[in-house]
Design a protein around this motif. Structure first.
Motif, short mmCIF file in Angstrom:
data_model
loop_
_atom_site.label_atom_id
_atom_site.label_comp_id
_atom_site.label_asym_id
_atom_site.label_seq_id
_atom_site.Cartn_x
_atom_site.Cartn_y
_atom_site.Cartn_z
N PRO A 3 79.33 63.08 41.28
CA PRO A 3 79.65 61.99 42.12
C PRO A 3 79.88 60.81 41.74
O PRO A 3 80.33 59.96 42.56
CB PRO A 3 78.28 62.09 43.08
CG PRO A 3 77.53 63.58 42.82
CD PRO A 3 78.05 63.91 41.40
N ARG A 4 79.30 60.14 40.68
CA ARG A 4 79.49 58.81 40.16
C ARG A 4 80.77 58.85 39.23
O ARG A 4 80.92 57.84 38.83
CB ARG A 4 78.09 58.82 39.20
CG ARG A 4 77.80 59.87 38.17
CD ARG A 4 78.10 59.89 36.98
NE ARG A 4 79.08 60.16 36.05
CZ ARG A 4 80.26 59.76 35.97
NH1 ARG A 4 81.18 59.65 36.97
NH2 ARG A 4 80.76 60.13 34.88
N ALA A 5 81.56 59.69 39.26
CA ALA A 5 82.79 59.68 38.36
C ALA A 5 84.08 58.70 39.13
O ALA A 5 84.83 58.36 38.64
CB ALA A 5 83.45 60.78 38.24
N ARG A 6 83.80 58.80 40.37
CA ARG A 6 84.67 58.17 41.25
C ARG A 6 84.22 56.90 41.89
O ARG A 6 83.01 56.83 42.39
CB ARG A 6 85.25 58.81 42.40
CG ARG A 6 86.25 59.94 42.06
CD ARG A 6 86.27 61.18 43.13
NE ARG A 6 85.11 61.76 43.35
CZ ARG A 6 84.48 62.87 42.68
NH1 ARG A 6 85.20 63.31 41.71
NH2 ARG A 6 83.48 63.41 43.22
N GLY A 7 84.96 55.83 41.76
CA GLY A 7 84.42 54.41 42.13
C GLY A 7 83.34 53.75 41.33
O GLY A 7 82.52 53.07 42.14
N ALA A 8 83.57 53.95 40.10
CA ALA A 8 82.67 53.34 39.14
C ALA A 8 82.92 51.92 39.19
O ALA A 8 83.90 51.39 39.68
CB ALA A 8 82.85 53.84 37.98
N PHE A 9 81.91 50.92 39.04
CA PHE A 9 81.98 49.46 38.87
C PHE A 9 82.52 49.17 37.80
O PHE A 9 82.09 49.43 36.70
CB PHE A 9 80.65 48.90 39.15
CG PHE A 9 80.56 47.45 39.28
CD1 PHE A 9 80.64 46.62 40.30
CD2 PHE A 9 80.26 46.68 38.11
CE1 PHE A 9 80.93 45.45 40.25
CE2 PHE A 9 80.17 45.41 37.95
CZ PHE A 9 80.57 44.71 39.08
N PRO A 31 72.70 54.84 34.93
CA PRO A 31 72.52 55.64 34.02
C PRO A 31 73.43 55.52 32.73
O PRO A 31 73.11 55.78 31.59
CB PRO A 31 73.19 57.23 34.78
CG PRO A 31 72.92 56.78 36.29
CD PRO A 31 72.84 55.22 36.49
N LEU A 32 74.48 54.90 32.91
CA LEU A 32 75.52 54.75 31.82
C LEU A 32 76.40 53.30 31.98
O LEU A 32 77.03 53.39 33.18
CB LEU A 32 76.54 55.78 31.31
CG LEU A 32 76.65 55.85 29.91
CD1 LEU A 32 75.62 56.19 29.03
CD2 LEU A 32 78.01 56.71 29.98
N THR A 33 76.44 52.48 31.10
CA THR A 33 77.41 51.38 31.20
C THR A 33 78.09 51.34 29.69
O THR A 33 77.64 51.66 28.76
CB THR A 33 76.61 50.25 31.41
OG1 THR A 33 76.08 50.18 32.64
CG2 THR A 33 77.86 49.12 31.19
N ILE A 34 79.33 51.01 29.80
CA ILE A 34 80.31 50.94 28.82
C ILE A 34 80.89 49.48 28.75
O ILE A 34 81.35 49.03 29.67
CB ILE A 34 81.43 52.09 28.59
CG1 ILE A 34 82.32 51.99 27.19
CG2 ILE A 34 82.11 52.02 29.76
CD1 ILE A 34 83.17 52.97 26.83
N ALA A 35 80.77 48.76 27.64
CA ALA A 35 81.27 47.41 27.44
C ALA A 35 82.34 47.37 26.21
O ALA A 35 81.94 47.83 25.30
CB ALA A 35 80.28 46.30 27.29
N LEU A 87 84.96 43.69 28.87
CA LEU A 87 85.33 44.84 30.20
C LEU A 87 84.18 45.75 30.21
O LEU A 87 83.64 46.02 29.15
CB LEU A 87 86.60 45.59 29.69
CG LEU A 87 87.93 45.04 29.40
CD1 LEU A 87 88.91 45.81 29.18
CD2 LEU A 87 88.29 43.85 30.45
N THR A 88 83.56 45.81 31.43
CA THR A 88 82.44 46.55 31.73
C THR A 88 82.80 47.53 32.72
O THR A 88 83.02 47.09 33.61
CB THR A 88 81.39 45.57 32.03
OG1 THR A 88 81.09 44.72 31.02
CG2 THR A 88 80.07 46.33 32.27
#
Length: 320
Positions: free
Chosen positions: A11-17, A36-40, A123-124
């Motif tokens: 459910p979190r794959a769409r509309g990520a911030f 749960p997970l953040t990429i920068a 970019l985050t």
């Protein structure tokens, strides 16, 4: 479906911030969103990321950092810069005194920072929710992964940097997919490193026997698998398959299948119009009763309770 596919299918794959940060020193962000997970990805300049109790890690242009929640961490221009802005749940931004800064630091479409032209550009992407399948992967990751430029080959960062400021029809879908590509590319590159503590089931995918058996079980959980039937598909004896699978994966084939079916079912129950009966069929259970009993034994709650509780959790950010 494997854990990487499952990671993108929840459910979190769409509309990520997704946000571009433009910053001049001194700056320091205290990330307390517990995502749960953040990429920068650093496009320009230098940043430092640090969890409490760990040494700070530098990030240079082209570097990518993956941060695993819910632990809090700091991203700053220097390890010595004290936090100035707190990023809380729902990406609510305030000063350390609690004053909202979202509007004052807005720099345009998906762009935020303390200046229009900053020494550092990052970019985050933040995934605010997760599925049970993806947890099989996320839970084994260290809380900080840094992939330095030159350690891997990924052309997504420049493309994402170019697309993030656009405001065109379908842009959210474009950005979601680019972010997904960046995350999977970074995770695959990290998991393939000799020093990465990749889970046994992930490493086993490279084995011609256990790997093929894993893919058959993961892609066809609805089939009435037995060790003999699986061995026949793989082309080895039942004893050889059981021995090799257990050694490489860490559990027997049928035990893995049971865990996979019930993990998959937990995410399928959150799909629109899903019922206990329809999910039971999709994951290979002959009756809703048998499925519900196994699900409660594995997850500690009934399928109905899991569905209602998790859907309520996903509704919270939208109503806040």
């Amino acid at each position: 479906m494997d854990a990487l596919v499952g990671f993108l299918d929840g459910p979190r794959a769409r509309g990520a911030f997704l946000l571009r940060s433009v910053l001049d020193p001194p700056w320091s962000l205290w990330i307390k969103d517990e995502a749960p997970l953040t990429i920068a990805a650093v496009v320009r300049g230098t940043a430092w990321v640090r969890y409490e109790g760990d040494d700070p890690r530098p990030l240079h242009p082209g570097d990518v950092a993956i941060m695993r929640g819910p632990d809090h961490y700091i991203v700053a221009d220097s390890p010595d810069t004290a936090p100035q802005v707190i990023i809380g749940p729902g990406q609510v931004c305030t000063t350390v005194e609690g004053v909202t800064v979202a509007e004052s630091m807005s720099q345009g479409v998906r762009t935020w920072g303390n200046t229009a032209q900053g020494a550092t550009v990052m970019l985050t992407g933040t995934y605010s929710g997760d599925g049970v399948i993806s947890r099989r992967l996320v839970d084994v990751l260290p809380r900080l992964i840094v992939m330095c430029d030159g350690q891997w080959d990924c052309p997504v960062i420049p493309l994402l940097a170019d697309e993030i400021g656009k405001d065109e029809p379908g842009q959210e879908a474009v950005l979601d997919r680019l972010l997904d590509l960046l995350v999977v590319a970074a995770l695959r590159a990290w998991l393939s490193r000799p020093d990465a503590d990749a889970p046994a089931w992930y490493r086993a995918h490279a084995d011609p026997v256990a790997g093929r058996a894993l893919r058959l079980l993961q892609n066809n959980p609805e089939q009435p698998w037995t060790v003999a039937a699986l061995a026949g598909e793989v082309g080895v004896s039942r004893a050889a398959l059981a021995r090799r699978f257990s050694t490489l994966v860490g559990e027997p084939p049928m035990a893995f299948l049971t865990g996979w079916r019930l993990t998959l079912a937990a995410d399928l129950l959150l799909e629109p119009n899903a019922t206990v009966a329809s999910v039971a069929r999709k994951v290979g259970y002959g009756s809703p009763f048998t499925f519900s009993t196994a699900f409660k034994r594995h997850h500690g709650c009934s399928p109905q309770t899991h569905r209602s509780t998790r859907l309520d959790d996903f509704r919270v950010p939208a109503s806040s």
